[in-house]
Design a protein around this motif. Structure first.
Motif, PDB file in Angstrom:
ATOM      1  N   GLY A 181       3.652  -6.048   9.778  1.00  0.00           N
ATOM      2  CA  GLY A 181       3.941  -5.228   8.920  1.00  0.00           C
ATOM      3  C   GLY A 181       2.960  -5.541   7.735  1.00  0.00           C
ATOM      4  O   GLY A 181       2.665  -4.690   6.694  1.00  0.00           O
ATOM      5  N   ALA A 213      -1.742  -1.402   8.798  1.00  0.00           N
ATOM      6  CA  ALA A 213      -0.221  -1.515   8.483  1.00  0.00           C
ATOM      7  C   ALA A 213      -0.101  -1.298   7.076  1.00  0.00           C
ATOM      8  O   ALA A 213      -0.732  -1.674   6.061  1.00  0.00           O
ATOM      9  CB  ALA A 213       0.354  -2.868   8.738  1.00  0.00           C
ATOM     10  N   THR A 247       5.179  -2.285   6.974  1.00  0.00           N
ATOM     11  CA  THR A 247       6.343  -2.525   7.780  1.00  0.00           C
ATOM     12  C   THR A 247       5.495  -2.033   9.054  1.00  0.00           C
ATOM     13  O   THR A 247       4.675  -1.446   9.379  1.00  0.00           O
ATOM     14  CB  THR A 247       7.327  -1.459   7.873  1.00  0.00           C
ATOM     15  OG1 THR A 247       6.844   0.016   8.214  1.00  0.00           O
ATOM     16  CG2 THR A 247       7.929  -1.137   6.257  1.00  0.00           C
TER      17      THR A 247
END
Length: 157
Positions: free
Chosen positions: A101, A128, A131
């Motif tokens: 993430g 990302a 997460t």
């Protein structure tokens, strides 16, 4: 929205960056998963990979590429044998995000960031958003500017 994705979008907004985070409950843990979820080429996935090369660094690489530890070592002026993937604890402690993430910017600590030059061939890439289930569209130029990223040839040939 997941609290970590919200935290990322808030941090980005504090830096003047509007983020359109999109969540995919099925996950975007791999570049192929992310590409399938958003409907783009795997090469348009901007994966933030944390490595240690005398210090922790982030390489934002195309999902179609693997990072060359030898090329990163040359960029950092270190022995290739001293370059390794950062472990989960190092990533969390330094960047504030969990592996899978890690966004290209908005880290807890300032670290060197390198941008895979092949990403510059796209108008939009997907990165990302805090997460493994959230991604956001962004231009490579925006990553470069906000992360103070150095474009580099980092891909395995």
């Amino acid at each position: 929205m997941h609290p970590r994705a919200s935290e990322f979008t808030d941090r980005a907004a504090d830096r003047g960056v509007e983020v359109d985070a999109r969540e995919f409950p099925e996950g975007t843990k791999t570049a192929a998963d992310a590409a399938d979820a958003v409907g783009c080429e795997v090469a348009q996935i901007a994966s933030s990979i944390a490595l240690v090369a005398d210090e922790l660094v982030v390489v934002v690489t195309s999902g179609a590429n693997r990072v060359s530890e030898a090329k990163l070592a040359a960029l950092r002026g270190v022995d290739p044998a001293d370059v390794r993937m950062a472990d989960a604890d190092e990533v969390k402690e330094t960047l504030g995000w969990a592996i899978g993430g890690v966004p290209p910017f908005c880290h807890d600590r300032s670290v060197p960031v390198y941008l895979d030059e092949t990403l510059r061939g796209f108008e939009t890439v997907w990165a990302a958003a805090g997460t493994p289930e959230a991604v956001f569209p962004v231009s490579p130029e925006r990553i470069e500017a906000v992360a103070d990223a150095e474009p580099a040839d980092v891909a395995v040939e």
